[in-house]
Structures are given as structure tokens and as C-alpha cells.
Design an enzyme around this catalytic site. Structure first.
Site, PDB file in Angstrom:
ATOM      1  N   THR A 135     172.751  91.697  31.629  1.00 54.00           N
ATOM      2  CA  THR A 135     173.212  92.570  30.546  1.00 54.00           C
ATOM      3  C   THR A 135     172.570  92.233  29.205  1.00 54.00           C
ATOM      4  OG1 THR A 135     175.144  92.995  29.129  1.00 54.00           O
ATOM      5  CG2 THR A 135     175.248  91.033  30.476  1.00 54.00           C
ATOM      6  N   GLU A 137     174.161  91.991  26.646  1.00 53.72           N
ATOM      7  CA  GLU A 137     175.080  91.065  25.964  1.00 53.72           C
ATOM      8  C   GLU A 137     174.527  89.644  25.961  1.00 53.72           C
ATOM      9  OE1 GLU A 137     178.401  91.440  24.429  1.00 53.72           O
ATOM     10  OE2 GLU A 137     177.350  93.320  24.192  1.00 53.72           O
ATOM     11  N   TYR A 158     182.066  86.387  28.580  1.00 55.50           N
ATOM     12  CA  TYR A 158     181.400  87.303  29.520  1.00 55.50           C
ATOM     13  C   TYR A 158     179.886  87.090  29.480  1.00 55.50           C
ATOM     14  CZ  TYR A 158     179.243  91.725  31.031  1.00 55.50           C
ATOM     15  OH  TYR A 158     178.446  92.666  31.631  1.00 55.50           O
ATOM     16  N   LYS A 162     177.250  85.629  32.302  1.00 63.42           N
ATOM     17  CA  LYS A 162     176.110  86.421  32.788  1.00 63.42           C
ATOM     18  C   LYS A 162     174.788  85.661  32.602  1.00 63.42           C
ATOM     19  CE  LYS A 162     177.726  90.478  34.286  1.00 63.42           C
ATOM     20  NZ  LYS A 162     177.364  91.078  35.571  1.00 63.42           N
TER      21      LYS A 162
HETATM   22  P1  NDP Z   1     182.752  98.364  36.143  1.00 59.09           P
HETATM   23  O1  NDP Z   1     183.710  97.508  35.397  1.00 59.09           O
HETATM   24  O2  NDP Z   1     182.908  99.851  36.135  1.00 59.09           O
HETATM   25  O3  NDP Z   1     182.730  97.916  37.688  1.00 59.09           O
HETATM   26  C1  NDP Z   1     182.825  96.569  38.041  1.00 59.09           C
HETATM   27  C2  NDP Z   1     182.949  96.467  39.545  1.00 59.09           C
HETATM   28  O4  NDP Z   1     183.153  95.085  39.882  1.00 59.09           O
HETATM   29  C3  NDP Z   1     184.152  97.228  40.134  1.00 59.09           C
HETATM   30  O5  NDP Z   1     183.814  97.717  41.399  1.00 59.09           O
HETATM   31  C4  NDP Z   1     185.183  96.110  40.268  1.00 59.09           C
HETATM   32  O6  NDP Z   1     186.179  96.381  41.243  1.00 59.09           O
HETATM   33  C5  NDP Z   1     184.279  94.992  40.722  1.00 59.09           C
HETATM   34  N1  NDP Z   1     184.909  93.678  40.571  1.00 59.09           N
HETATM   35  C6  NDP Z   1     185.609  93.189  39.537  1.00 59.09           C
HETATM   36  N2  NDP Z   1     186.054  91.956  39.801  1.00 59.09           N
HETATM   37  C7  NDP Z   1     185.619  91.659  41.054  1.00 59.09           C
HETATM   38  C8  NDP Z   1     185.779  90.544  41.903  1.00 59.09           C
HETATM   39  N3  NDP Z   1     186.498  89.480  41.542  1.00 59.09           N
HETATM   40  N4  NDP Z   1     185.204  90.577  43.131  1.00 59.09           N
HETATM   41  C9  NDP Z   1     184.487  91.656  43.527  1.00 59.09           C
HETATM   42  N5  NDP Z   1     184.321  92.755  42.764  1.00 59.09           N
HETATM   43  C10 NDP Z   1     184.882  92.747  41.542  1.00 59.09           C
HETATM   44  O7  NDP Z   1     181.297  97.953  35.628  1.00 59.09           O
HETATM   45  P2  NDP Z   1     179.959  98.835  35.551  1.00 59.09           P
HETATM   46  O8  NDP Z   1     179.834  99.653  36.774  1.00 59.09           O
HETATM   47  O9  NDP Z   1     179.879  99.459  34.213  1.00 59.09           O
HETATM   48  O10 NDP Z   1     178.869  97.678  35.546  1.00 59.09           O
HETATM   49  C11 NDP Z   1     178.311  97.167  36.764  1.00 59.09           C
HETATM   50  C12 NDP Z   1     177.759  95.770  36.519  1.00 59.09           C
HETATM   51  O11 NDP Z   1     176.743  95.831  35.535  1.00 59.09           O
HETATM   52  C13 NDP Z   1     178.773  94.752  36.005  1.00 59.09           C
HETATM   53  O12 NDP Z   1     178.416  93.512  36.548  1.00 59.09           O
HETATM   54  C14 NDP Z   1     178.560  94.750  34.514  1.00 59.09           C
HETATM   55  O13 NDP Z   1     178.944  93.512  33.979  1.00 59.09           O
HETATM   56  C15 NDP Z   1     177.079  94.995  34.442  1.00 59.09           C
HETATM   57  N6  NDP Z   1     176.570  95.679  33.269  1.00 59.09           N
HETATM   58  C16 NDP Z   1     177.114  96.873  32.876  1.00 59.09           C
HETATM   59  C17 NDP Z   1     176.566  97.587  31.827  1.00 59.09           C
HETATM   60  C18 NDP Z   1     177.124  98.894  31.365  1.00 59.09           C
HETATM   61  O14 NDP Z   1     176.807  99.306  30.238  1.00 59.09           O
HETATM   62  N7  NDP Z   1     177.918  99.588  32.161  1.00 59.09           N
HETATM   63  C19 NDP Z   1     175.382  97.058  31.111  1.00 59.09           C
HETATM   64  C20 NDP Z   1     174.867  95.817  31.652  1.00 59.09           C
HETATM   65  C21 NDP Z   1     175.439  95.176  32.687  1.00 59.09           C
HETATM   66  P3  NDP Z   1     187.514  97.259  40.867  1.00 59.09           P
HETATM   67  O15 NDP Z   1     187.079  98.691  40.909  1.00 59.09           O
HETATM   68  O16 NDP Z   1     188.447  96.866  41.945  1.00 59.09           O
HETATM   69  O17 NDP Z   1     187.930  96.831  39.492  1.00 59.09           O
HETATM   70  P1  GDR Z   2     180.238  96.358  25.157  1.00 56.06           P
HETATM   71  O1  GDR Z   2     180.968  97.768  25.324  1.00 56.06           O
HETATM   72  O2  GDR Z   2     181.103  95.328  24.578  1.00 56.06           O
HETATM   73  O3  GDR Z   2     178.945  96.655  24.457  1.00 56.06           O
HETATM   74  O4  GDR Z   2     179.995  95.953  26.677  1.00 56.06           O
HETATM   75  P2  GDR Z   2     182.255  98.385  24.627  1.00 56.06           P
HETATM   76  O5  GDR Z   2     182.168  99.844  24.846  1.00 56.06           O
HETATM   77  O6  GDR Z   2     183.498  97.674  25.038  1.00 56.06           O
HETATM   78  O7  GDR Z   2     182.012  98.053  23.074  1.00 56.06           O
HETATM   79  C1  GDR Z   2     180.876  98.552  22.372  1.00 56.06           C
HETATM   80  C2  GDR Z   2     181.058  98.282  20.897  1.00 56.06           C
HETATM   81  O8  GDR Z   2     182.124  99.102  20.396  1.00 56.06           O
HETATM   82  C3  GDR Z   2     182.939  98.305  19.560  1.00 56.06           C
HETATM   83  N1  GDR Z   2     184.282  98.890  19.513  1.00 56.06           N
HETATM   84  C4  GDR Z   2     185.156  98.974  20.529  1.00 56.06           C
HETATM   85  N2  GDR Z   2     185.050  98.630  21.827  1.00 56.06           N
HETATM   86  C5  GDR Z   2     186.101  98.881  22.646  1.00 56.06           C
HETATM   87  N3  GDR Z   2     186.010  98.583  23.950  1.00 56.06           N
HETATM   88  N4  GDR Z   2     187.260  99.445  22.190  1.00 56.06           N
HETATM   89  C6  GDR Z   2     187.425  99.806  20.869  1.00 56.06           C
HETATM   90  O9  GDR Z   2     188.453 100.308  20.480  1.00 56.06           O
HETATM   91  C7  GDR Z   2     186.313  99.576  20.013  1.00 56.06           C
HETATM   92  N5  GDR Z   2     186.094  99.828  18.699  1.00 56.06           N
HETATM   93  C8  GDR Z   2     184.860  99.420  18.411  1.00 56.06           C
HETATM   94  C9  GDR Z   2     182.895  96.930  20.182  1.00 56.06           C
HETATM   95  O10 GDR Z   2     183.334  95.944  19.254  1.00 56.06           O
HETATM   96  C10 GDR Z   2     181.424  96.838  20.561  1.00 56.06           C
HETATM   97  O11 GDR Z   2     180.683  96.407  19.473  1.00 56.06           O
HETATM   98  C11 GDR Z   2     179.565  96.917  27.640  1.00 56.06           C
HETATM   99  C12 GDR Z   2     180.122  96.522  29.000  1.00 56.06           C
HETATM  100  O12 GDR Z   2     179.842  97.555  29.924  1.00 56.06           O
HETATM  101  C13 GDR Z   2     179.486  95.243  29.493  1.00 56.06           C
HETATM  102  O13 GDR Z   2     179.891  94.982  30.829  1.00 56.06           O
HETATM  103  C14 GDR Z   2     177.964  95.386  29.436  1.00 56.06           C
HETATM  104  O14 GDR Z   2     177.353  94.191  29.836  1.00 56.06           O
HETATM  105  C15 GDR Z   2     177.517  95.773  28.029  1.00 56.06           C
HETATM  106  O15 GDR Z   2     178.158  96.991  27.669  1.00 56.06           O
HETATM  107  C16 GDR Z   2     176.017  95.984  27.942  1.00 56.06           C
END
Ligand code: NDP
Ligand code: GDR
Length: 349
Positions: A135, A137, A158, A162
Site C-alpha cells: 500500500t 500507506e 497498519y 504492511k
Molecule cells: P477490504 O477491507 O474491502 O477487504 C479485506 C479483506 O480481507 C476482506 O475479504 C476481509 O474479510 C479479509 N480479512 C480481514 N481480516 C482477515 C483475516 N484475519 N483473515 C483472512 N481474511 C481477512 O480491503 P480492500 O479490498 O480495499 O483491499 C484489499 C487489500 O489491499 C488489503 O490488504 C488492503 O490493505 C490493501 N490495499 C487496499 C487499498 C485500497 O485503496 N482499497 C490500497 C492499497 C492496499 P471480511 O469480508 O470477512 O471482513
Molecule cells: P486511507 O483511506 O486511510 O487512505 O486508507 P480512508 O478513506 O480511510 O482515509 C483517507 C483520508 O481521508 C481522511 N478522512 C477520513 N477518513 C475516514 N475513514 N473517515 C472520515 O470521516 C474521514 N475524514 C477525513 C483520512 O484522515 C485520510 O487522510 C485506505 C485503505 O484502503 C488502506 O487499506 C489502503 O492501504 C490505503 O487506502 C491506500
């Protein structure tokens, strides 16, 4: 020969799009599902067929990244060609409240998978390619533009977890010759995004406000800047990484960055609402350490993988807002017909 893939995190946003992509490419898809007291497969229900159906090509297994024995057993049963580790406690703010759990699942979970793959592929002489969901992050406090060469400076439990998983993946590649790749994906969103992430929290709330189902939207830091793409485009990059001759690590991003405030303004603007009348800042959503600016340089993914994003910022806003407007309309209809007495709890994180 049909390829077989195992997706850890198949029930999540990315897992569901990746399962679609792999099924379209004729893979047999296996997914890990966590045991929960209710159903947690909403995002993949449209892909599911009863395993007795001879046409079924997606199979689900109970498992958890905290349970190494179970992971090994599933890998041995499935013997996948490709393993995608998308499983994680993926919420940055929650990781400050559950750092130990986040470390166990996001860091040690990746290690458990790598260890199992190392042992099983050595014993069986079968190559299992491994994708690790890294990520942006991990860059944290490092100034933009961030590329594969930018040193990591994580700003949350987190992100630190990662970073561990990232280096474990590199190490298993170097030490044991595994085909192991890290995607360093910047934020990607969609109509299936979890409702506690900021983009979806905004589109859900604004559309409900538009239809009189909600009065206010409370947010945290509006100045943070993110490089937002669409998840459907990003899962293609994951797949491409495992189709290369050599494993590597790739930044996947749009190259553009916008403050949260702009996302809010565009969503409310699309609904012809003045956001400043409805949005309030509540410090409870601030993080102890914030990541101020993320803006990725996707040149390597473009040149080596031939990947580029199709959905830009405006289209992302429009698609998510239009989708959630439909959901809000359904909610209003049910409410007016007397079938809905309480709105579902909206995002508090
Ligand atoms: P989600 O939170 O939507 O999905 C996470 C998945 O992981 C779900 O299927 C969840 O299961 C599963 N999970 C959580 N805990 C466990 C566990 N203990 N054992 C097995 N599975 C588990 O995330 P995204 O789809 O958005 O992201 C996918 C991956 O990419 C994650 O690793 C995230 O950190 C990473 N990532 C995401 C980004 C983004 O912007 N979306 C950017 C960069 C990286 P359940 O449905 O049961 O909760
Ligand atoms: P992020 O996503 O932390 O970048 O992680 P999120 O959407 O939670 O926050 C993005 C930015 O918005 C600001 N923010 C808020 N965020 C949330 N959730 N709720 C609020 O009310 C709010 N107000 C402002 C946050 O402070 C932050 O700066 C996501 C996840 O998908 C990670 O798993 C992944 O790795 C990174 O994106 C890339």
C-alpha cells in the site's frame, strides 16, 4: 490447462473484482472466507454457484490469516498456481485501536502464507506465484511523487505491518526463489468500497442527505490528499504482475492527487447541494499521525506491465454517487412503505 487461483480476502472490495477478472479469464477461483455469525459474502454472491453445479468454478473455504495450520491445509488441497494475499485489517484509523491484531493479520498473516507456500512448493515441486497487497500507506510521511525507489516511512500500525509484509515478500523471493510480487497500490475506490472509508462515507451520506434521510456528515481531516483510482482497474495490475517473466514490485496509481475537501465538493456538487451547509469536522476522525499527501508515479507499471488506469477522478465520483443515490432511493421507498423503521447504522469510523 485451467489455471487455479487462491484469493485471500475474496469477500473484500478488491477480492470481488479480482474474482470477476479471473473467472472471465477461465481460472478456477478459490477464496478464503472468514467464519462470521451472519453472511459476509455480499460482494461475491453474484459469482457464486452451488458446488454441485458442474459449471461451478468458484469455491469457498473457511480460513483466517491468524490460523497458519488452516492456511496450509487449504493450500495443500487447492494447489493453486497463483495466490493473491488481499486479506487484511485494512482500516488505518482502526489500526491505532487494534495495533496488535492488525500486526498479527497484516504482517504475520503474510508470513504464514509465505512459509506455507515455501514448504508446499518445495515438497511438491509446484510453483505457486504470490501477490502481496502492499500500500501507498507504507510511504506515509515521504514527500510526493512516491515511486518504487521512495523509502518507506509508515505512519500507522497498519502501515508498519504492511512494510513488514512487503519486506518478507522481497526476502522470500531473494532467499528461496519464490515468484513473489508486491503491488504498492494507491487508494482505489468503487461502488463496493467499505462504507467507513472516506469516499464511500461521503457518497453514502450525501445521497441520503439529498433525499432527506440524513441531516449532517461528520468528517475528519479535509486537507489530506490522496491519489484515487477505481478498484476494477487496479486488480488488473495485480494479475499482470503475476504474468511477468520475473517477479517485481510495482507502484499502481493515477499520478493525480486531490484533497478530501475536493472529493466532498464534487460529490455534493453532482447532487446540486452546497456541501458547506451539511459537512462538519469532528476531531474524533483525526488520526494520531496522518499521511498528508500521496501521489504515485506509475511509470514502471505503465512501461513494464502496460497498465494504465481507465477511470479518472470525475468518473469515479460520478459512478459512486449515482450508485449510492440508487441505494438511497430504495431506502426511501422502503421507509415510505412502512417496511423500514430504523435506518441502518451509518459509518462511525
Ligand atoms: P477490504 O477491507 O474491502 O477487504 C479485506 C479483506 O480481507 C476482506 O475479504 C476481509 O474479510 C479479509 N480479512 C480481514 N481480516 C482477515 C483475516 N484475519 N483473515 C483472512 N481474511 C481477512 O480491503 P480492500 O479490498 O480495499 O483491499 C484489499 C487489500 O489491499 C488489503 O490488504 C488492503 O490493505 C490493501 N490495499 C487496499 C487499498 C485500497 O485503496 N482499497 C490500497 C492499497 C492496499 P471480511 O469480508 O470477512 O471482513
Ligand atoms: P486511507 O483511506 O486511510 O487512505 O486508507 P480512508 O478513506 O480511510 O482515509 C483517507 C483520508 O481521508 C481522511 N478522512 C477520513 N477518513 C475516514 N475513514 N473517515 C472520515 O470521516 C474521514 N475524514 C477525513 C483520512 O484522515 C485520510 O487522510 C485506505 C485503505 O484502503 C488502506 O487499506 C489502503 O492501504 C490505503 O487506502 C491506500
Amino acid at each position: 490447462m485451467t489455471k487455479r487461483a487462491l484469493i485471500v480476502g475474496i469477500t473484500g472490495q478488491d477480492g470481488s473484482y479480482l474474482a470477476e477478472l479471473l473467472l472471465q479469464r477461465d481460472y478456477e477461483v478459490h477464496g478464503l472466507v472468514r467464519r462470521a455469525s451472519g453472511f459476509n459474502t455480499d460482494r461475491i454472491d453474484h459469482l457464486y454457484r452451488d458446488p454441485h453445479d458442474p459449471e461451478a468454478r468458484m469455491f469457498l473455504h473457511y480460513g483466517d490469516l491468524a490460523d497458519g495450520t488452516g492456511l496450509r491445509r487449504i493450500l495443500q488441497q487447492v494447489m493453486p498456481d497463483e495466490v493473491y494475499n488481499l486479506g487484511a485489517q485494512s482500516h488505518v484509523k482502526v489500526s491505532f485501536e487494534q495495533p496488535e491484531y492488525t500486526g498479527d493479520v497484516d504482517a504475520m498473516g503474510a508470513l504464514r502464507l509465505l512459509e506455507a507456500i515455501r514448504d508446499i512448493s518445495t515438497l511438491s515441486d509446484k510453483e505457486m506465484k504470490f501477490y502481496q497487497a502492499g500500500t501507498s500507506e507504507m510511504f506515509g510521511a515521504a514527500p510526493p511523487l512516491q515511486s518504487e525507489a521512495t523509502p518507506f516511512h509508515p505512519r500507522s500500525p497498519y502501515a508498519a505491518a504492511k512494510v513488514y509484509a512487503y519486506w518478507a515478500t522481497v526476502n522470500y523471493r531473494e532467499a528461496y526463489g519464490l515468484f513473489a510480487a508486491n503491488g504498492i497500490l494507491f487508494n482505489h475506490e468503487s461502488e463496493r468500497r467499505g462504507e467507513t472509508f472516506v469516499t464511500r462515507k461521503i457518497t453514502r451520506a450525501a445521497t441520503r442527505i439529498k433525499l432527506g434521510l440524513q441531516d449532517k456528515l461528520y468528517l475528519g481531516n479535509l486537507d489530506a490528499k490522496r491519489d484515487w483510482g477505481h478498484a476494477n482497474d487496479y486488480v488488473e495490475a495485480m494479475w499482470l504482475m503475476l504474468q511477468q517473466e520475473e517477479p517485481g514490485d510495482y507502484v499502481v496509481a493515477t499520478g493525480e492527487t486531490y484533497p478530501v475537501r475536493d472529493f466532498v465538493a464534487r460529490v455534493f456538487g453532482h447532487l446540486e447541494l452546497d456541501w458547506e451547509r451539511y459537512v462538519e469536522v469532528d476531531p474524533r476522525y483525526f488520526r494520531p499521525t496522518e499521511v498528508e499527501v500521496l501521489q504515485g508515479n506509475p511509470t514502471k507499471a505503465q512501461t513494464v506491465l502496460g497498465w494504465s488506469p481507465r477511470v479518472g477522478f470525475d468518473e469515479l465520483v460520478r459512478r459512486m454517487t449515482d450508485h449510492d443515490f440508487e441505494l438511497a432511493l430504495q431506502e426511501r421507498t422502503l421507509k415510505e412503505a412502512g417496511h423500514l423503521f430504523a435506518s441502518r447504522g451509518m459509518a462511525t469510523l
